[in-house]
Structure formats: C-alpha cells, structure tokens
Design an enzyme around this catalytic site. Sequence first.
Site, PDB file in Angstrom:
ATOM      1  N   CYS B 231       0.818  -1.206   0.000  1.00  0.00           N
ATOM      2  CA  CYS B 231       0.000   0.000   0.000  1.00  0.00           C
ATOM      3  C   CYS B 231       0.858   1.266   0.000  1.00  0.00           C
ATOM      4  O   CYS B 231       1.712   1.427  -0.849  1.00  0.00           O
ATOM      5  CB  CYS B 231      -0.958  -0.084   1.182  1.00  0.00           C
ATOM      6  SG  CYS B 231      -2.173   1.225   1.208  1.00  0.00           S
ATOM      7  N   ASP B 323      -9.998  -4.851  -4.645  1.00  0.00           N
ATOM      8  CA  ASP B 323      -9.398  -3.963  -3.643  1.00  0.00           C
ATOM      9  C   ASP B 323     -10.302  -2.746  -3.475  1.00  0.00           C
ATOM     10  O   ASP B 323     -10.444  -1.934  -4.386  1.00  0.00           O
ATOM     11  CB  ASP B 323      -7.988  -3.554  -4.106  1.00  0.00           C
ATOM     12  CG  ASP B 323      -7.222  -2.796  -3.024  1.00  0.00           C
ATOM     13  OD1 ASP B 323      -7.871  -2.265  -2.084  1.00  0.00           O
ATOM     14  OD2 ASP B 323      -5.991  -2.722  -3.124  1.00  0.00           O
ATOM     15  N   HIS B 358      -7.608  -5.792  -0.451  1.00  0.00           N
ATOM     16  CA  HIS B 358      -6.420  -4.959  -0.307  1.00  0.00           C
ATOM     17  C   HIS B 358      -5.323  -5.610   0.537  1.00  0.00           C
ATOM     18  O   HIS B 358      -4.144  -5.528   0.223  1.00  0.00           O
ATOM     19  CB  HIS B 358      -6.849  -3.636   0.327  1.00  0.00           C
ATOM     20  CG  HIS B 358      -5.740  -2.648   0.477  1.00  0.00           C
ATOM     21  ND1 HIS B 358      -5.242  -1.912  -0.573  1.00  0.00           N
ATOM     22  CD2 HIS B 358      -5.027  -2.269   1.559  1.00  0.00           C
ATOM     23  CE1 HIS B 358      -4.278  -1.118  -0.143  1.00  0.00           C
ATOM     24  NE2 HIS B 358      -4.120  -1.311   1.150  1.00  0.00           N
TER      25      HIS B 358
END
Lengths: 437, 419
Positions: B231, B323, B358
């Site tokens: 991320c 995601d 995610h």
Amino acid sequence: MDKEQRCVSLSVHPSRGLMDEKFIVLVQKVLPGFQLTIHASYHCEDGNSWEAFAHYTADASGTVNVSQDTSVGGTYCGVEAMGLLWSLRPVPGSKPGLRLRKKNVQTPMEVTISVYQGHQTEGFVDQVPLASVLVERWYMAPGVRRIPVTEDGLTATLFLPAGPGPFPGILDLWGGGGQLVEYRAALLASHGFASLVLDYLTSKITMETGKMVDNQYFETAYRVLQQHPQILGSRIAMLGLSLGTSITFRMAVYSQVIKLRCVVCIGGSHVQPIDGSVKEILTFVSLNGSKVRFSEKNEMIWRDLLLPITTDPSFKVDMGRFQCPLMLVVGEDDQSWAAYDSAMDMKEMMERAGNSHLLTILSYPKTGHLIEPPYTPHFRASIFRKVGTREKFMVLWGGQTVEHSRAQEDAWKKILVFLRENLYGGTNPGATLLSHL
Amino acid sequence: MSRTPPTVSVLPTRGLVDEKFKVLVENLPPGRPVTVRSLHRSEDDHYWEAFGFYTSDHRGTVNVSKDQSVGGTYTGKEPMGLLWSMCPVPGSRKGLRLRKLNVCSPMLVNISVHSGHEGFRDQAPLASVLIERWYMAPGVKRIDVRERGLQGTLFLPPGPGPFPGILDLWGGGGGLVEYRSALLASHGFATMSLDYLSCGQPVFTYAETAFNFIKDHPQVVADRVGIVALCIGSLPALYLATDSTVVKPRCTVCISCFATFPNDRVVAGSFEELTSISGNVPVDENNHEMWRDVGLEMMSGCPKKVNTGKLTSPLLLVSGCDDQNWPSIETAEDITQTMRAAGNDHLLSRLDYPDTGHLIEPPFSPHFRSTKFVTADKRKMMILWGGQTKPHSDAQEDSWKKILSFLQQHLCSSLNAKL
C-alpha cells in the site's frame, strides 16, 4: 567465497520436531555430482560439544535427500534418515565417557545442521559452511505441562498432556544413577499419558536422612497418580529401566496398593530379595561384587552380578503371579544387567504358571543396556557415578551403534503401541475417555 | 468393544506460519459425521475459530488434506481451511482483525474433533491437540534497530551469512509491524521492518537511510538488497527504485500498490496529512469507508506520480481485483502503460487476483472484508478492504510463493559473488 556456494539451499522439515519424530534433511541447488558433507553440531548443557557428519554426492537434479540417499562415509553410512542425530559423538579432544542427556526438558535441544563442500572428516569448526540451519528437538509437545511434585515426601515431576483429560497415567522409574531424569516422562506426556517420574535413590528425604526409601514411597507415588483429578485411576502403568525394573516387578506382584493396567520393563531383572525394599536390592547386588569383570579398556562389566540366574525362589519375584500385560525390552549385548537371561527365566516361570499369554519380549541383537527413546546417541560405555559414593567408574553398557539405534527406534514405537492399547483401549463403561494422543 | 478412542493428530505440531499442515482424525466409527474445529485466542483476548463438517470413511478416518468439508467456515478439499477461514466466534465485537504483534512467541491453535455437524460448541471434544504456528524459524535473531535515527526491527536468518537483504515497508496503519519481516528472515533474507509514518522526517530520505543500514550490515550482501512494500509503503519503495541517487534496490515488490502523490508534501516525503484524509471518505451501505473512491479521484486529476519509466530493476506488482481500499489494479495498469511507453516493461511482472481485497498478507492468515479503524479525530469507523474469503486466501497463498520465488531469483542469484 565461491560464487556457487551462496545459492545452496538447506532445509530440515520439521524445523521444530519432537525428539522421537523423524525429519527430512534436504540440500538443493548444488551442481549435479557435487560432493558435500552434511554436519550436525550440538552444544549440550554441560558445555560439551557433539557432532555427526555424512558424505553425500548430489544427484542429477543437484539435490541430496538424507532420507533417500546413501551416505558413503562419516559417522554413519547408508540410507539413514536420522543418522545425523543417533550417530552424534563427542568432538575430538573431549573427555572420555561422556553421555548426552538433557536435564532441562522445557527448552528444546538445538542442533545446527550445516553443509560443507567436499567429503570432510575434521576441522569443521574452522570453516564457513555453504549453508546452515538450526533445528529444534522438543521433549514436550505444545501444551504439555510440567508440575514438580513434593507432597508426601516425594521427589517427583508430573507431566500432563495438553487438554482437559482425563488421561491414563504412567509411573516412570530410572536406574541406579538416581536423580530426576525427566525426558522420557515428558515424551510420554507428549503422547497422551500423564507421566510421573520418581527419584527414589537421591530423593530429598534420602539426602536429608541418609535412609533409602521403602516400598511405601512407591505406593505413595502411585496414589498421587490415582487420585489426580485429571488422571484415570484405573488406567495406570509402570515403566522401569535397569534398577527401576527391579522395583517395578516387586510392586506389580507384591504391592496391595498398586494395581497396574500394564507394565514395561527395559534392561532389568526379576532377580532380587523379595523382602525389604530398595536398600535390600542394592545390598544384594553389591554382595556379588566379586563377579564384576573388566574389559580390555578397563570398563566395568556388571552383567555377571546376577548370573547364573538363581533357582532360589526367595531371590526372584514370582512372575507366575503377574496379572497384567508385561512387555520386556532387552538388549542381547547388555553388559550391565543380565537382562536377556532374566527375560528367558521369567518366560519359563510364566509358562509354568500359565500366565505367559501376558508376556511380550522384545529382544534386540547387538543392543546394549541403555535402550532409550530414539534418535539420541548410543554410547558403548560412559562414566557412571554410583549413588551414595563419590566414585566414578567407566561402565560398559554394550551394543553396537547402528543396531542399538535401530533397536531404540523399534522398541519405542512398540512400547507406545503397547501402552496405547492397554491404557486407552479396552472396555471401560462409564468413563468419558478423551484421547490426547 | 475393544478399540482405542478417536485421535486427532497434526503434522507438524510446531510449524512456520506459512507452512502447510496435515490434520488426521482416526479411530472413529466408519461413516460418522464429525466437525473438525480450530480455536485460537488472540493477543488482544478475542477468540477466533474455523470449522469443517466431515464424515469418516470406512476405516474411521478423516484426512483434512484429502477429504471434502460439506459445511462450516469452509467447504471442499481445503488442507489449510482451519486457519484461513477463521473468524471471530459468535458474540464477538465487529470489525476485528487478527495480527500477531509479538513474533517471538508462537500462535497457539487448538484443533479438536466433535461428534456430529451441529452444536459442537456445547460439547466436549472427542479428541483435541494443541499446535504452534511460528513466525520465526529456529535461530532467526530479532534485533531492535535504533541507529542513524531509525526506528526499525531487523531479523537475521540463522547461519554464517552473508544474506541477501530486504527493506519491509507496511502501509497506512503505521507502527512497527514485524511479522512479515520475521517470516522473510525465516526464508533466508536479512529483513528490516521500518516505522516510517511517525518518523517526523521526510519519508524518502528516511527510507534511504534504512536501506543503507541494511546494505552496510556485515552480514548482508551489499548488492543484493530489495524492497517489499504494501500500500502506502509503495511510495517510498518506488521512489527508491526510480528517483533515488543514493540507493539502488536490486528488485522491488509492491503489494496493493500506491504510486500517486496525493499532494506536494508527499512528493517531498512528508506524510503527516495523509492519514487525516479519513473523515471525508465516502461510505458504502454498511457505513464502511471506501478509500478506493478517494484514490480513483486522486488518479483522475493528473496527479504527480512516481515515474516508473525510470526503473532499471525488476518490479513485481501484486494486486487484488476487488481492492476496495485503493485502486491497485488501476495503478498497476497505469504503471504498465508508463513502462511500456518507456520501453522498460520487460522489468515488470504482475499478479492480479480476482475477488481479492487490499490486505494481501502471508498465507493462511484470516481474511477480513472490513475492519475497525480509529480516525485522527478519534472517530471509530469501519474501513472496507474488499475481497471474498476463499479467493482472497488462495491469492495470499499463491502470491507468497511467487513473491518468495521472485526475491530468490533476483537476490540469491550466482552472479557477482561478495568478496
């Protein structure tokens, strides 16, 4: 450092195993035909170092699998999945007569397994290996609890399996060296048996008063198991080694209190005065002291102390009165106790009495006295201090390493099956028996 | 009837968190319905469980690696379902997340067998066994790093070394998250996880310092250091791989990649305001924050981005098609276009996983579609991560294997031996 070396992959599965579990040692990503040495190193609690090593040649895919491939030299030869452990020996320069025994069973034995280039036999400490991993060998499975027991004058340790129970129980007795030797009881608990190991030679009471314990001491220990809320009082066994075997026979046959579901006796004898207790057994054995022999290496051989097997019934436990299954484990090269001869005599006694259907004998050729849980090193002789004296002797236990190690592996498997069948099996209406094997 | 009671055994009883296990139930009567259940008590005192419904075969055996579960928290042939399908037990708070903070001790899981397919929580088990799942292989060393102004934890594999190195960068949750680094070290990489969100200095410089610390370590091969990022961690990761004049990562892995600079301060390496965006985030029908839309908006406005056209080392992008926290597939697409145009797309590998969210973590860890989150102004929100449990768990297992393989390929190759 050579450029190929850094890619060598070494793995051991499982990296954390129980002491009696097998592992797979795998070397990968070397060149086909590459000669290498796999080395095991262990620094034990008393500061001594042990090592084992074996010579391999990588196959066409650049792999060595210790469970499948042949060692062509080293501390073991042939296809030996666990050779890196059972062939461990003190490093060159060590004191003679060492014995590998772990005292603290709450931590694992940490063995370093490494790969070296070429077929080497020495100087490992001065070289950098191609790869190296650490392997943990545990005596206690996850959740096993260790509980010191000091009530009622006992010196003992109880190992409880994980889970709520209830569990069958085992009273575990070692031999003439005394002390509280915990590792076998810890392993038995890892297999689902609540195990109490008892120090009966160097217990706190004996050390303080100078008096040996009597038969009541063992009955007290039995009661501790019987009355424990997590132990099934009707499913208790005794397991004895060496002198512990003598005690076990005596209790199994003559005690009014101890009622056993089954018995395992390793490397011991039924020959003993049937009156009295520990002190009388020890006195009896030492009376035959003149029969002690010495090997050409000056190692003490105690084997003859009980030979020939007496025909006098007041010096033999009456095996015809045995009422539960009995497993005898004997090494045919036992130089310390006349275990094989005793086993043959016991068999005869039981055949005459009509209870030999209870008897199982595991007899192993070229196997010595100390038949221990598998994958620990074998020693033909070691330094032994007799309880009560400051003297140390080099004692000959017997056995040839390869055969003795195979015997340890085979015997342990069969002992566990025997215990499982007798302690977990059979009809038992009304008992909620949970299995924690 | 003289038979030993049912047993359940797991091999290995002590395994690494990313290792498979075999669960075997024996000595049941044949054709008996049973429930195999896992139970774990987390560090923050919540109970997690998973269970599968089985029927013993003619030998009275259930083999979780081979047999079909016909119901429970997972169905079908799922050797590791007892771990990845774990969820909080009934009655637990909403939005829990399972993460181990202390990686020096193992995760304890109780595996038990119960009679029938119903009401197992009220019964005593027929058999049970306790297993351990470790993040650190034997001999892995954990070292607090506080030099050069860094706040990190270094994990060294056992053995003489030297080892290839990895800088491990987590995402917007902040803190020092150690478990992935510990696992990577268990696979032979000297790995450092870094708390960069609260470092109070430009993140990119801070990351360069951390990278150099690893590279300079006596047990690390200096020209074999890579980066693994999740991320927001992708931003410093990609910066180091493209624009940095100080360091040269040998390869980079970005999971759920973030390559857009939300504002000029982030371009300069200042991340303080990033986490304060929460509060202005659109929510779904469950009132869960959908950061994905924030990201899409950001990407649509011709923002500043990391210039991946300048990459000279391999990059692996791992993205979940579902995601909901960040538009990672769109980011991956964008990076692909950029690199194609620049002529360096031979360096790019992509793993796109359908129905995956995610939080693509190491394998067999439970999946959470959304979890609780506390905003900068102390509001409790639920954040939506996305993904469906089974495909997401498959993605975790598959991507981990491929990430390790990618790292081994680029960091353990036989060229350029260290002197």
